[in-house]
Design a protein around this motif. Structure first.
Motif, PDB file in Angstrom:
ATOM      1  N   TYR A 297      20.973 173.180  44.381  1.00 50.40           N
ATOM      2  CA  TYR A 297      20.959 171.794  44.674  1.00 50.40           C
ATOM      3  C   TYR A 297      22.358 171.430  45.345  1.00 50.40           C
ATOM      4  O   TYR A 297      22.667 170.556  46.190  1.00 50.40           O
ATOM      5  CB  TYR A 297      21.213 170.912  43.246  1.00 50.40           C
ATOM      6  N   GLU A 298      23.492 172.107  45.127  1.00 45.79           N
ATOM      7  CA  GLU A 298      24.610 172.019  45.621  1.00 45.79           C
ATOM      8  C   GLU A 298      24.605 172.155  47.297  1.00 45.79           C
ATOM      9  O   GLU A 298      25.066 171.329  47.856  1.00 45.79           O
ATOM     10  CB  GLU A 298      25.834 172.908  44.989  1.00 45.79           C
ATOM     11  N   LYS A 299      23.898 173.373  47.557  1.00 41.32           N
ATOM     12  CA  LYS A 299      23.770 173.883  48.917  1.00 41.32           C
ATOM     13  C   LYS A 299      22.922 172.548  49.720  1.00 41.32           C
ATOM     14  O   LYS A 299      23.164 172.326  50.943  1.00 41.32           O
ATOM     15  CB  LYS A 299      23.270 175.066  49.093  1.00 41.32           C
ATOM     16  N   THR A 300      22.209 171.908  48.914  1.00 43.45           N
ATOM     17  CA  THR A 300      21.231 171.127  49.782  1.00 43.45           C
ATOM     18  C   THR A 300      21.978 169.497  49.681  1.00 43.45           C
ATOM     19  O   THR A 300      21.038 168.541  49.790  1.00 43.45           O
ATOM     20  CB  THR A 300      19.900 171.124  49.333  1.00 43.45           C
ATOM     21  N   LYS A 301      22.905 169.420  48.972  1.00 41.62           N
ATOM     22  CA  LYS A 301      23.894 168.242  49.018  1.00 41.62           C
ATOM     23  C   LYS A 301      22.975 167.287  47.913  1.00 41.62           C
ATOM     24  O   LYS A 301      23.084 166.203  48.449  1.00 41.62           O
ATOM     25  CB  LYS A 301      24.010 167.726  50.172  1.00 41.62           C
ATOM     26  N   GLN A 302      22.832 167.647  46.826  1.00 45.59           N
ATOM     27  CA  GLN A 302      21.952 166.778  45.934  1.00 45.59           C
ATOM     28  C   GLN A 302      22.998 166.812  44.660  1.00 45.59           C
ATOM     29  O   GLN A 302      22.523 167.525  43.552  1.00 45.59           O
ATOM     30  CB  GLN A 302      20.705 167.469  45.613  1.00 45.59           C
ATOM     31  N   PRO A 303      24.281 166.591  44.577  1.00 47.99           N
ATOM     32  CA  PRO A 303      24.954 166.680  43.429  1.00 47.99           C
ATOM     33  C   PRO A 303      24.749 165.820  42.112  1.00 47.99           C
ATOM     34  O   PRO A 303      24.765 166.564  41.203  1.00 47.99           O
ATOM     35  CB  PRO A 303      26.367 165.919  44.007  1.00 47.99           C
ATOM     36  N   MET A 304      24.088 164.814  42.293  1.00 50.48           N
ATOM     37  CA  MET A 304      23.611 163.940  41.167  1.00 50.48           C
ATOM     38  C   MET A 304      22.381 164.627  40.329  1.00 50.48           C
ATOM     39  O   MET A 304      22.408 164.853  39.293  1.00 50.48           O
ATOM     40  CB  MET A 304      23.111 162.776  41.508  1.00 50.48           C
ATOM     41  N   LYS A 305      21.778 165.584  41.166  1.00 50.58           N
ATOM     42  CA  LYS A 305      20.671 166.490  40.412  1.00 50.58           C
ATOM     43  C   LYS A 305      21.432 167.786  40.040  1.00 50.58           C
ATOM     44  O   LYS A 305      20.795 167.933  38.925  1.00 50.58           O
ATOM     45  CB  LYS A 305      19.452 166.767  41.508  1.00 50.58           C
ATOM     46  N   ALA A 306      22.288 168.116  40.428  1.00 49.56           N
ATOM     47  CA  ALA A 306      22.896 169.358  40.072  1.00 49.56           C
ATOM     48  C   ALA A 306      23.736 169.099  38.645  1.00 49.56           C
ATOM     49  O   ALA A 306      23.663 169.705  37.675  1.00 49.56           O
ATOM     50  CB  ALA A 306      23.851 169.622  41.290  1.00 49.56           C
ATOM     51  N   LEU A 307      24.000 167.731  38.630  1.00 47.98           N
ATOM     52  CA  LEU A 307      24.803 167.363  37.292  1.00 47.98           C
ATOM     53  C   LEU A 307      23.907 167.143  36.216  1.00 47.98           C
ATOM     54  O   LEU A 307      24.169 167.382  35.082  1.00 47.98           O
ATOM     55  CB  LEU A 307      25.707 165.958  37.879  1.00 47.98           C
ATOM     56  N   ARG A 308      22.909 166.581  36.662  1.00 50.35           N
ATOM     57  CA  ARG A 308      21.689 166.204  35.589  1.00 50.35           C
ATOM     58  C   ARG A 308      21.266 167.594  35.081  1.00 50.35           C
ATOM     59  O   ARG A 308      20.937 167.712  33.830  1.00 50.35           O
ATOM     60  CB  ARG A 308      20.564 165.386  36.235  1.00 50.35           C
ATOM     61  N   LEU A 309      21.087 168.524  35.985  1.00 53.32           N
ATOM     62  CA  LEU A 309      20.633 169.667  35.342  1.00 53.32           C
ATOM     63  C   LEU A 309      21.308 170.532  34.618  1.00 53.32           C
ATOM     64  O   LEU A 309      21.326 171.143  33.484  1.00 53.32           O
ATOM     65  CB  LEU A 309      20.031 170.622  36.477  1.00 53.32           C
ATOM     66  N   MET A 310      22.962 170.337  35.164  1.00 47.03           N
ATOM     67  CA  MET A 310      24.010 171.169  34.300  1.00 47.03           C
ATOM     68  C   MET A 310      24.006 170.390  32.857  1.00 47.03           C
ATOM     69  O   MET A 310      24.065 171.215  31.817  1.00 47.03           O
ATOM     70  CB  MET A 310      25.340 170.655  34.926  1.00 47.03           C
ATOM     71  N   GLU A 311      23.568 168.922  32.708  1.00 53.85           N
ATOM     72  CA  GLU A 311      23.837 168.040  31.398  1.00 53.85           C
ATOM     73  C   GLU A 311      22.309 168.825  30.649  1.00 53.85           C
ATOM     74  O   GLU A 311      22.600 169.191  29.302  1.00 53.85           O
ATOM     75  CB  GLU A 311      23.536 166.588  31.518  1.00 53.85           C
ATOM     76  N   ALA A 312      21.249 168.918  31.317  1.00 57.25           N
ATOM     77  CA  ALA A 312      20.016 169.447  30.555  1.00 57.25           C
ATOM     78  C   ALA A 312      20.153 170.796  30.116  1.00 57.25           C
ATOM     79  O   ALA A 312      19.613 171.224  29.039  1.00 57.25           O
ATOM     80  CB  ALA A 312      18.984 169.322  31.498  1.00 57.25           C
TER      81      ALA A 312
END
Length: 158
Positions: free
Chosen positions: A81-96
């Protein structure tokens, strides 16, 4: 295995790997079903080929089938997600991840990813405050419930 043959080599075919998964889940294959190794192979392959949404689909199915994903599968997906510039999805997954008992602050790679995502969000936020609010939505998908459908993989050929 058939699945490994689809995801390894010079020309991996992730869409065929998804078909193998669907066959394993179908009623046509008695006595065969996806196991921990199936999900591990799929998540790693999709994350490595910068298809984090699809990797997350398989993380969700993995959990639904009673397998707790290892932290390295989460890390691979967050990094993708970080490499594809999708930080909000990365953060959401980290919370999950907390639902599986992981605390990303204690995992150095994920803590770094969080900090990078926050930096990127700040940069985007600064751009928005200057009047440009185009492309704020990452991909128009507001589906944060995790009710992913393997038929909706980004390859679109399934």
């Amino acid at each position: 295995t058939v699945l490994m043959a689809q995801v390894e080599g010079k020309k991996p075919d992730l869409d065929k790997a998804s078909l193998v998964y669907k066959l394993l889940r179908s009623k046509m294959t008695r006595g065969a079903s996806p196991n921990r190794s199936t999900y591990t192979i799929l998540v790693r392959a999709f994350a490595a080929h910068l298809r984090p949404n699809d990797a997350e689909v398989f993380l969700t199915h993995m959990r639904a089938d009673g397998f707790v994903p290892d932290v390295d599968l989460y890390t691979a997906t967050v990094t993708s997600y970080e490499k594809t510039k999708q930080p909000m999805k990365a953060l959401r997954l980290m919370e999950a991840m907390r639902a599986d008992g992981y605390d990303f602050y204690e995992i150095k790679v994920l803590d770094k990813a969080l900090k990078e995502a926050i930096k990127l969000v700040n940069v985007v936020g600064q751009g928005l405050s200057s009047g440009s609010n185009e492309d704020w939505e990452e991909d128009g998908d507001d589906n944060n419930e995790g009710d992913f459908d393997v038929d909706m993989l980004s390859g679109g050929k399934i």
